[in-house]
Design an enzyme around this catalytic site. Structure first.
Site, PDB file in Angstrom:
ATOM      1  N   TRP A 178      35.523  36.012  41.990  1.00  0.00           N
ATOM      2  CA  TRP A 178      34.650  35.728  43.172  1.00  0.00           C
ATOM      3  C   TRP A 178      33.136  35.555  42.798  1.00  0.00           C
ATOM      4  CZ3 TRP A 178      32.366  39.682  46.767  1.00  0.00           C
ATOM      5  CH2 TRP A 178      31.774  40.940  46.297  1.00  0.00           C
ATOM      6  N   ASP A 179      32.668  35.840  41.479  1.00  0.00           N
ATOM      7  CA  ASP A 179      31.535  35.270  41.235  1.00  0.00           C
ATOM      8  C   ASP A 179      31.461  33.656  41.354  1.00  0.00           C
ATOM      9  OD1 ASP A 179      30.058  37.583  38.861  1.00  0.00           O
ATOM     10  OD2 ASP A 179      31.900  37.788  39.710  1.00  0.00           O
ATOM     11  N   ASN A 215      41.348  38.239  38.119  1.00  0.00           N
ATOM     12  CA  ASN A 215      39.856  39.182  38.036  1.00  0.00           C
ATOM     13  C   ASN A 215      38.944  38.127  37.176  1.00  0.00           C
ATOM     14  OD1 ASN A 215      38.718  42.642  37.908  1.00  0.00           O
ATOM     15  ND2 ASN A 215      37.875  40.906  37.573  1.00  0.00           N
ATOM     16  N   SER A 225      43.523  40.715  41.044  1.00  0.00           N
ATOM     17  CA  SER A 225      42.804  39.587  41.091  1.00  0.00           C
ATOM     18  C   SER A 225      41.268  39.944  41.611  1.00  0.00           C
ATOM     19  CB  SER A 225      43.306  38.835  42.369  1.00  0.00           C
ATOM     20  OG  SER A 225      42.792  37.742  42.813  1.00  0.00           O
ATOM     21  N   GLN A 226      40.668  39.497  42.465  1.00  0.00           N
ATOM     22  CA  GLN A 226      39.365  39.839  42.953  1.00  0.00           C
ATOM     23  C   GLN A 226      39.239  38.942  44.426  1.00  0.00           C
ATOM     24  OE1 GLN A 226      36.075  38.645  40.526  1.00  0.00           O
ATOM     25  NE2 GLN A 226      35.533  40.765  40.188  1.00  0.00           N
ATOM     26  N   ASP A 327      32.981  47.576  42.054  1.00  0.00           N
ATOM     27  CA  ASP A 327      33.484  48.651  41.229  1.00  0.00           C
ATOM     28  C   ASP A 327      32.130  49.365  40.496  1.00  0.00           C
ATOM     29  OD1 ASP A 327      32.933  45.990  40.125  1.00  0.00           O
ATOM     30  OD2 ASP A 327      34.414  46.069  38.444  1.00  0.00           O
ATOM     31  N   GLU A 533      21.523  40.640  37.890  1.00  0.00           N
ATOM     32  CA  GLU A 533      22.805  40.638  38.633  1.00  0.00           C
ATOM     33  C   GLU A 533      22.670  41.486  40.085  1.00  0.00           C
ATOM     34  OE1 GLU A 533      26.305  42.955  37.292  1.00  0.00           O
ATOM     35  OE2 GLU A 533      25.092  44.569  36.397  1.00  0.00           O
TER      36      GLU A 533
END
Length: 579
Positions: A178-179, A215, A225-226, A327, A533
C-alpha cells in the site's frame, strides 16, 4: 527437489537441537535458518542491546549454499549456548552479504532534475526549492532487483521483480504494497510516468505468481497482503496518461485480486436487523507462527500466554494486523495496554471495505473502457451490494462516522453472524473517516446516501484534527498507529475527500490540514535532513515514535503525499513556510 528440501529441513532441525532452542517458524529452509541466526544475534548482543533489529537478519543474502552456511554456524564456539559477539560478527561477514545488497541502484529513466510543468502552483521560492529536494529523493529510493536473485533465489528472501522498484527507505529494503499507491501519487507529480507504470507491473507480477499482492516483496510476506490499492494506482496513472493498454494489461490481475479479498479467508456474512444478508471483508493472514521478520519480538510477547494454542492464535492475529498496514494499534486490541489481546480477525474494518468497494468500482470502470460491458455491469452490481453492507452495518448515524464492527462468535449460526448494534466500535480512529476519500473518486456514492455536513462536523469535533495533522487515534498506547502519530496516507485520504466536498468550509479545512502537514514535514527535514515515515501531530517538526522498531527515514509515501499536496494546493509567494 522435494528430497533436497526434506534433507535441508532435517539438517536444520539437527542444527537447532545442537545449538539454540528456537521455534521452527516456517517450512522454508532459508527462512528457518535465518530466524535461528536472528535469535543467536540477540543472545550474542545481550539484554542491553538497544539497536537490535530482527528484520536485518532475515534480509541477509547468502554468499554460498545453505548447507555450508549451516555447518559453519554449528561450528561456532558457544558459551552457555551463546556465541561470542566477535565470532558471530566474523561468521556474518564470511557467509552473508549485507542486507539490501541484492537490490542495486538504478537511476529512474524518466527522472529530470526539474520536470516541465512540475508543481506550477508552488510560487514560493523556498518551498519550491525544498519540493525539488523531495523530488530528487526518488533517485535515492530507486532500485532494481539483482540478477543474482533470479539465478539463485534459494539464497535470498528477496523476491525477484522485473522492473524498477521504489523502496520506502531505511530498514524497508523491498517494495511494499500500500506504500506504493502514495509513491505513485508522488511519481505522477514528478512527471515520472514510466517509473509509476513499472511499480504497477511489479505488483502485477506478484499476483501472477502468488495469487495476490504480497505485504512486501519478501518470502516471509507471502502469507498476507496489505490494503488493496492496486486498482487505485492504475486509475491514477490512467487519468494522467490515458493509457488503455495499461488498463487492458492489468485488468485480469485486478480480477484475481478481487477474488482473493472475497474468498472464504477474508469474507464474512452478516445478517442485519431486517434479515438481509450482507458480505464484508476482514484482514486474515494465513499464518500461525512468529513473523520471521519479528520472530524474537513475537516470541517474547508470547511468553505471557499459557498454552501453545494461545500462542498460535496470537501469532495469527498479529500477522493479520500486519496485513492491515496498521502494525500496530489499539484499534485491533481488546485491551489497549496488552498487544497479546490483538484480535484483528474479529473486526470488520471500515477502511478495508472502502478500498474493496473502490476496487469494485474501478474494475467496472476499466472493463467499460476496454469494451467488456458484461464485466462492467457485474461489478456495478457487486459494488452496490458492498455499499449497502457498509451503510447497513458500519455506519453510525449518532456519531456521524463509519465504525469498525466487532464479530462475536456467539452471534454466529451456521457461519452467518447476526448484526448487533452494540458490536460497533464507538472509539474514534482516523479510519472512521477514510470513506470520505470516495468523494474524490466516486462522489455520487457518498452524497446520495449520507449527510456530508454531518460527517464533516463529526470529524471537526472528533479530536483527531490536531495542530500539525490528523492523529491516527485518540489513545496514547505507545503503539505507532496510535496517538500522537500522524501518517501520510491517512492525511492524504481525508484531505483529498474534504477537498472534494461540496461545502466551502470543508475545502478550507482540507487546505488548512494540508498546509500544516507540509509545514511540519518541512521543519523536520530542515532539522534532521530527512523525510520521516510518520510525524507527531502535536509538535511542529517532530517525527513520530513508538512501535517495534526505530523511526525510519526515506520515506516513500511521505514524499509522495508532500508532492501530491503541493500539486493540489500550491504555495503562494507570501505564505509563511514555518510553523
Amino acid at each position: 527437489m522435494a528430497l533436497l528440501r526434506s534433507s535441508l529441513l532435517t539438517f536444520f532441525v539437527l542444527s537447532v537441537f545442537l545449538s539454540l532452542p528456537v521455534s521452527m517458524a516456517t517450512d522454508d529452509p532459508l527462512l528457518s535458518f535465518l530466524q535461528c541466526v536472528q535469535s543467536a544475534a540477540l543472545r550474542s548482543m545481550g539484554p542491553t542491546a538497544t539497536d537490535f533489529d530482527p528484520k536485518l537478519y532475515v534480509d541477509l543474502p547468502l554468499k554460498t549454499d545453505l548447507p555450508a552456511t549451516i555447518s559453519a554456524f554449528n561450528s561456532l564456539p558457544r558459551q552457555s549456548g551463546t556465541i561470542p559477539i566477535s565470532d558471530f560478527n566474523y561468521f556474518l561477514k564470511q557467509f552473508f552479504d549485507e542486507a539490501g545488497s541484492d537490490l542495486v541502484y538504478a537511476k529512474p529513466v524518466d527522472f529530470e532534475p526539474e520536470p516541465e510543468g512540475f508543481l506550477v502552483k508552488v510560487e514560493n521560492e523556498v518551498m519550491r526549492g525544498w519540493a525539488l529536494e523531495v523530488h530528487a529523493i526518488w533517485k535515492s529510493l530507486s532500485r532494481r532487483v539483482s540478477d543474482a536473485v533470479k539465478t539463485r533465489p534459494e539464497r535470498h528472501t528477496l523476491l525477484y521483480l522485473p522492473g524498477t522498484v521504489i523502496v520506502p527507505g531505511s530498514r524497508f529494503r523491498e517494495v511494499y504494497y500500500w506504500d506504493s499507491y502514495w509513491v505513485i501519487r508522488g511519481l505522477l507529480a514528478s512527471k515520472m510516468y514510466d517509473t509509476a507504470k513499472a511499480v504497477v507491473f511489479n505488483l502485477v507480477s506478484l499476483i501472477e505468481t502468488h495469487g495476490h499482492v504480497l505485504n512486501g516483496a519478501r518470502t516471509y510476506y507471502t502469507n498476507r497482503s496489505q490494503p488493496p490499492l492496486l486498482s487505485s494506482m492504475v486509475m491514477e496513472i490512467y487519468m494522467r496518461t490515458g493509457d488503455v493498454e495499461l488498463v487492458k494489461g492489468v485488468l485480469p490481475a485486478l480480477l484475481k485480486e478481487h477474488s482473493f479479498w472475497v474468498s472464504d479467508i477474508h469474507q464474512v456474512t452478516i445478517q442485519d436487523q431486517e434479515g438481509r444478508k450482507h458480505c464484508l471483508s476482514r484482514y486474515q493472514a494465513r499464518w500461525y507462527q512468529p513473523r520471521p521478520e519479528s520472530a524474537t519480538i513475537d516470541e517474547e510477547l508470547s511468553l505471557k500466554l499459557s498454552t501453545p494454542s494461545e500462542k498460535d492464535a496470537f501469532y495469527h492475529e498479529i500477522a493479520s494486523a500486519a496485513e492491515s498496514g496498521w502494525d500496530f494499534s489499539s484499534r485491533w486490541m481488546r485491551n489497549s495496554s496488552d498487544l497479546t489481546t490483538t484480535a484483528t480477525t474479529s473486526i470488520i474494518p471500515v477502511d478495508l471495505n472502502t478500498f474493496i468497494f473502490k476496487l469494485e468500482q474501478d474494475i467496472s470502470t476499466f472493463a467499460k473502457i476496454i469494451g467488456d460491458n458484461s464485466t462492467s455491469q457485474k461489478f456495478i452490481e457487486v459494488s452496490k451490494s458492498r455499499k449497502a453492507a457498509i451503510r447497513s452495518l458500519l455506519w453510525n448515524p449518532n456519531l456521524g462516522q463509519w465504525v469498525d464492527y466487532w464479530l462475536d462468535k456467539h452471534d454466529a449460526y451456521q457461519g452467518v453472524y447476526s448484526w448487533n448494534p452494540d458490536s460497533q466500535n464507538s472509539k474514534t480512529f482516523a479510519s472512521n473517516f477514510v470513506p470520505l476519500w470516495l468523494l474524490a473518486h466516486y462522489p455520487d456514492q457518498l452524497t446520495e446516501e449520507y449527510d456530508e455536513e454531518l460527517i464533516i462536523n463529526s470529524l471537526k469535533k472528533s479530536g483527531l484534527i490536531r495542530e500539525y495533522g490528523i492523529a491516527t487515534s485518540l489513545s496514547d498506547t505507545g503503539q505507532q498507529w496510535d496517538f500522537p502519530n500522524g501518517w501520510a496516507p491517512l492525511q492524504h485520504m481525508i484531505i483529498e475527500g474534504l477537498a472534494s466536498a461540496h461545502s466551502k468550509e470543508a475545502r478550507q479545512l482540507a487546505e488548512s490540514i494540508a498546509i500544516n502537514w507540509i509545514k511540519t514535514n518541512f521543519a523536520a527535514y530542515k532539522k534532521t535532513g530527512a523525510i520521516h515515515e510518520k510525524c507527531n501531530v502535536e509538535s511542529c517538526g517532530e517525527f513520530g515514535g513508538g512501535g517495534e522498531y526505530k523511526p525510519q527515514t526515506g520515506f516513500g509515501w511521505t514524499n509522495g503525499v508532500i508532492l501530491a499536496l503541493l500539486e493540489e494546493f500550491g504555495w503562494p509567494r507570501d505564505r509563511n513556510i514555518t510553523c
